[in-house]
Design an enzyme around this catalytic site. Sequence first.
Site, PDB file in Angstrom:
ATOM      1  N   ALA A   9     -13.656  31.549  93.903  1.00 55.87           N
ATOM      2  CA  ALA A   9     -14.258  31.151  92.622  1.00 55.87           C
ATOM      3  C   ALA A   9     -13.990  32.146  91.502  1.00 55.87           C
ATOM      4  O   ALA A   9     -14.156  31.827  90.331  1.00 55.87           O
ATOM      5  CB  ALA A   9     -15.760  30.963  92.801  1.00 55.87           C
ATOM      6  N   ARG A  14      -8.481  41.272  86.662  1.00 59.02           N
ATOM      7  CA  ARG A  14      -7.431  42.295  86.623  1.00 59.02           C
ATOM      8  C   ARG A  14      -6.019  41.702  86.673  1.00 59.02           C
ATOM      9  O   ARG A  14      -5.047  42.390  86.416  1.00 59.02           O
ATOM     10  CB  ARG A  14      -7.646  43.288  87.783  1.00 59.02           C
ATOM     11  CG  ARG A  14      -8.865  44.171  87.583  1.00 59.02           C
ATOM     12  CD  ARG A  14      -9.268  44.893  88.862  1.00 59.02           C
ATOM     13  NE  ARG A  14     -10.104  44.056  89.738  1.00 59.02           N
ATOM     14  CZ  ARG A  14     -10.561  44.430  90.925  1.00 59.02           C
ATOM     15  NH1 ARG A  14     -10.252  45.626  91.405  1.00 59.02           N
ATOM     16  NH2 ARG A  14     -11.300  43.618  91.642  1.00 59.02           N
ATOM     17  N   GLY A 147     -14.587  48.676  99.162  1.00 58.79           N
ATOM     18  CA  GLY A 147     -15.831  49.019  99.827  1.00 58.79           C
ATOM     19  C   GLY A 147     -15.554  49.903 101.035  1.00 58.79           C
ATOM     20  O   GLY A 147     -14.569  49.700 101.740  1.00 58.79           O
ATOM     21  N   GLU A 162     -19.929  49.867  98.237  1.00 59.72           N
ATOM     22  CA  GLU A 162     -18.842  49.591  97.293  1.00 59.72           C
ATOM     23  C   GLU A 162     -18.345  50.890  96.659  1.00 59.72           C
ATOM     24  O   GLU A 162     -19.133  51.818  96.431  1.00 59.72           O
ATOM     25  CB  GLU A 162     -19.319  48.628  96.198  1.00 59.72           C
ATOM     26  CG  GLU A 162     -19.459  47.203  96.668  1.00 59.72           C
ATOM     27  CD  GLU A 162     -18.210  46.674  97.334  1.00 59.72           C
ATOM     28  OE1 GLU A 162     -17.198  46.472  96.647  1.00 59.72           O
ATOM     29  OE2 GLU A 162     -18.224  46.484  98.567  1.00 59.72           O
ATOM     30  N   TYR A 390      24.976   7.985  82.219  1.00 63.99           N
ATOM     31  CA  TYR A 390      23.792   7.838  81.362  1.00 63.99           C
ATOM     32  C   TYR A 390      24.212   7.190  80.056  1.00 63.99           C
ATOM     33  O   TYR A 390      25.109   7.680  79.368  1.00 63.99           O
ATOM     34  CB  TYR A 390      23.218   9.239  81.110  1.00 63.99           C
ATOM     35  CG  TYR A 390      21.913   9.284  80.367  1.00 63.99           C
ATOM     36  CD1 TYR A 390      20.843   8.481  80.758  1.00 63.99           C
ATOM     37  CD2 TYR A 390      21.741  10.141  79.283  1.00 63.99           C
ATOM     38  CE1 TYR A 390      19.630   8.546  80.083  1.00 63.99           C
ATOM     39  CE2 TYR A 390      20.536  10.214  78.606  1.00 63.99           C
ATOM     40  CZ  TYR A 390      19.481   9.403  79.011  1.00 63.99           C
ATOM     41  OH  TYR A 390      18.291   9.470  78.343  1.00 63.99           O
ATOM     42  N   ARG A 443      44.738   4.508  79.816  1.00 67.83           N
ATOM     43  CA  ARG A 443      44.893   5.443  78.712  1.00 67.83           C
ATOM     44  C   ARG A 443      46.031   4.927  77.840  1.00 67.83           C
ATOM     45  O   ARG A 443      46.862   4.133  78.281  1.00 67.83           O
ATOM     46  CB  ARG A 443      45.213   6.852  79.220  1.00 67.83           C
ATOM     47  CG  ARG A 443      46.438   6.928  80.118  1.00 67.83           C
ATOM     48  CD  ARG A 443      46.916   8.360  80.236  1.00 67.83           C
ATOM     49  NE  ARG A 443      47.201   8.795  81.591  1.00 67.83           N
ATOM     50  CZ  ARG A 443      48.395   8.682  82.194  1.00 67.83           C
ATOM     51  NH1 ARG A 443      49.397   8.091  81.585  1.00 67.83           N
ATOM     52  NH2 ARG A 443      48.573   9.131  83.403  1.00 67.83           N
TER      53      ARG A 443
HETATM   54  C1  UD1 Z   1     -14.491  42.921  97.828  1.00 70.57           C
HETATM   55  C2  UD1 Z   1     -15.582  43.620  98.631  1.00 70.57           C
HETATM   56  C3  UD1 Z   1     -15.104  45.001  99.041  1.00 70.57           C
HETATM   57  C4  UD1 Z   1     -13.840  44.888  99.835  1.00 70.57           C
HETATM   58  C5  UD1 Z   1     -12.776  44.097  99.085  1.00 70.57           C
HETATM   59  C6  UD1 Z   1     -11.618  43.802 100.007  1.00 70.57           C
HETATM   60  C7  UD1 Z   1     -17.701  42.798  97.723  1.00 70.57           C
HETATM   61  C8  UD1 Z   1     -18.890  43.096  96.927  1.00 70.57           C
HETATM   62  N1  UD1 Z   1     -16.787  43.745  97.835  1.00 70.57           N
HETATM   63  O1  UD1 Z   1     -14.311  43.635  96.628  1.00 70.57           O
HETATM   64  O2  UD1 Z   1     -16.095  45.643  99.848  1.00 70.57           O
HETATM   65  O3  UD1 Z   1     -13.334  46.181 100.158  1.00 70.57           O
HETATM   66  O4  UD1 Z   1     -13.302  42.827  98.628  1.00 70.57           O
HETATM   67  O5  UD1 Z   1     -10.539  43.194  99.356  1.00 70.57           O
HETATM   68  O6  UD1 Z   1     -17.610  41.698  98.267  1.00 70.57           O
HETATM   69  N2  UD1 Z   1     -15.324  35.655  94.343  1.00 70.57           N
HETATM   70  C9  UD1 Z   1     -16.004  34.464  94.221  1.00 70.57           C
HETATM   71  N3  UD1 Z   1     -17.119  34.436  93.432  1.00 70.57           N
HETATM   72  C10 UD1 Z   1     -17.574  35.533  92.770  1.00 70.57           C
HETATM   73  C11 UD1 Z   1     -16.866  36.740  92.910  1.00 70.57           C
HETATM   74  C12 UD1 Z   1     -15.748  36.774  93.704  1.00 70.57           C
HETATM   75  O7  UD1 Z   1     -15.644  33.456  94.804  1.00 70.57           O
HETATM   76  O8  UD1 Z   1     -18.590  35.418  92.069  1.00 70.57           O
HETATM   77  C13 UD1 Z   1     -14.110  35.677  95.192  1.00 70.57           C
HETATM   78  C14 UD1 Z   1     -12.876  36.078  94.425  1.00 70.57           C
HETATM   79  O9  UD1 Z   1     -12.203  34.932  93.921  1.00 70.57           O
HETATM   80  C15 UD1 Z   1     -12.045  36.803  95.493  1.00 70.57           C
HETATM   81  C16 UD1 Z   1     -13.081  37.331  96.471  1.00 70.57           C
HETATM   82  O10 UD1 Z   1     -14.285  36.661  96.181  1.00 70.57           O
HETATM   83  O11 UD1 Z   1     -11.185  35.914  96.173  1.00 70.57           O
HETATM   84  C17 UD1 Z   1     -13.255  38.850  96.353  1.00 70.57           C
HETATM   85  O12 UD1 Z   1     -13.685  39.175  95.043  1.00 70.57           O
HETATM   86  P1  UD1 Z   1     -13.219  40.498  94.305  1.00 70.57           P
HETATM   87  O13 UD1 Z   1     -13.895  40.532  92.981  1.00 70.57           O
HETATM   88  O14 UD1 Z   1     -11.766  40.632  94.334  1.00 70.57           O
HETATM   89  O15 UD1 Z   1     -13.884  41.614  95.243  1.00 70.57           O
HETATM   90  P2  UD1 Z   1     -13.450  43.136  95.362  1.00 70.57           P
HETATM   91  O16 UD1 Z   1     -13.927  43.865  94.179  1.00 70.57           O
HETATM   92  O17 UD1 Z   1     -12.005  43.235  95.678  1.00 70.57           O
HETATM   93 CA    CA Z   2     -10.363  41.830  95.790  1.00 70.28          CA
END
Ligand code: UD1
Ligand code: CA
Length: 460
Positions: A9, A14, A147, A162, A390, A443
């Site tokens: 979601a 980034r 994390g 985290e 064509y 031709r």
């Molecule tokens: C997350 C983990 C972190 C881990 C890392 C590994 C948490 C809080 N942290 O961090 O511990 O080391 O992944 O890659 O979970 N997403 C949603 N809804 C939201 C937010 C995010 O569906 O509201 C989905 C994103 O689309 C993504 C995934 O969750 O596919 C991870 O989200 P992201 O923000 O990338 O988490 P990280 O900061 O990488």
């Molecule tokens: Ca991530």
Amino acid sequence: MVAVAILAAGRGTRMKSDLPKVLHRLGGRSLVEWILTNVQDIHPIRQLVIVGYRSNLVTDALTNLQDLDQALPQLEFVEQPEQLGTGHAVQQLIPYLQGFDGDLLVLNGDVPLLRPQTLKQMLQVHQERQNAATILAAQMPDPSGLGRVFCDQENILQEIVEDRDCTPTQKQNCRINAGIYCFRWADLARVLPKLTTNNDQQEYYITDAVNYLQPVTVVDVEDYQEVLGINDRKQLADAYTVLQTRIKDDWMRKGVTLVDPNSITIDDTVELEPDVVIEPQTHLRGKTRICSGSQIGPGSLIENSQIGRQVTVFYSVVTDSAIAEGTRVGPYAHLRGHTETGSACRIGNFVELKNTKLGDRTNVAHLSYLGDTTAGSQVNVGAGTITANYDGVKKHPTVIGDRSKTGSNSVLVAPITIGEDVNIAAGSTITEDVPNDCLVIARSRQIVKPGWRLKANGGR
Ligand code: UD1
Ligand code: CA
């Protein structure tokens, strides 16, 4: 009984992109398609995808997906209207999984390189130990942003913290949370309502849910590259390199020669037989299959195409087409739009074939365009022959019978049928059908005016 939930979601800030992060492509698949592909082997009984940012794009992309195992359950899309964190995403599952009595595998949508084997091992540990949760971890050379996982001697989890909530000492720990979790759903459902936003990002964290549960086993992945997460374009490119190395090493082990592997790219959807040789600067994409003894490259792109045995293709582009045994293509040929060649054909320099079928031993050797054409066997298409397919509004077909020869620079104005054993004189523009077994000249005759000369001052 295992259900799967994919967190897809987030926007992926980034990435600096309008496209949701999980739809960015890694080789032949988007990130979220990779996750779905990776879970196929564990035969989930339900597959839920949590969508939010531009959710219609994600649901459309996945709904159109044909190549996943048809036997697996339909995807269920769960809307997370506001993206308040990974924990909040999982909370959206509660109404969908009421009364579900199995395990739930939760996967970040941005960790695409996980091997199916690793998932199986994790599930096995989870089920043998009857854990409330089991999580994947890895020693990461550069753990920044991730994390951190803290365990006791028995690999029982104490805490996930985290990166931004870590103390300087905690940051020293290079064991990271991979973002892949297995939960006993009943236990997870119990703790989900307890999540708070009491952290640096003020988000609901799934890692807090893990921290509430007991016991939680940590399974370490040996190869940290499997759990590389993709948060920006640099990490996407790094993951592509890892994926390519995996795919190419695998084909070399199976008997394919890659001359200068670093300059070659191969989608994981491609199939190659032993004794195929891929020369430098060659790219194989989509549903391409290449049979034994063929040599592709240097400098070629083959996409969604079937290449028979003993074929050579060099400095050429072939898309959505099929080339039969022993045919030689190139240099500088372009086959596209469901072109099919027979065996032992020769497609030469600066030739474009679009939606064209050639019989066996037919040659189109120089400077031609054939579109919507069906040519028989042993046809010789002379240098510079063009099908005018064509009329400005519609495309029309051209048919050329067996053993016919078109002279250099002939134009065949479609729709048109040329019979068998026909010879077309060079420079002809053919506008009417030609019967079998004849010579056709279309031709104007050459005129020679003896003694004619231009006078210096005003004519003869
Ligand atoms: C997350 C983990 C972190 C881990 C890392 C590994 C948490 C809080 N942290 O961090 O511990 O080391 O992944 O890659 O979970 N997403 C949603 N809804 C939201 C937010 C995010 O569906 O509201 C989905 C994103 O689309 C993504 C995934 O969750 O596919 C991870 O989200 P992201 O923000 O990338 O988490 P990280 O900061 O990488
Ligand atoms: Ca991530």
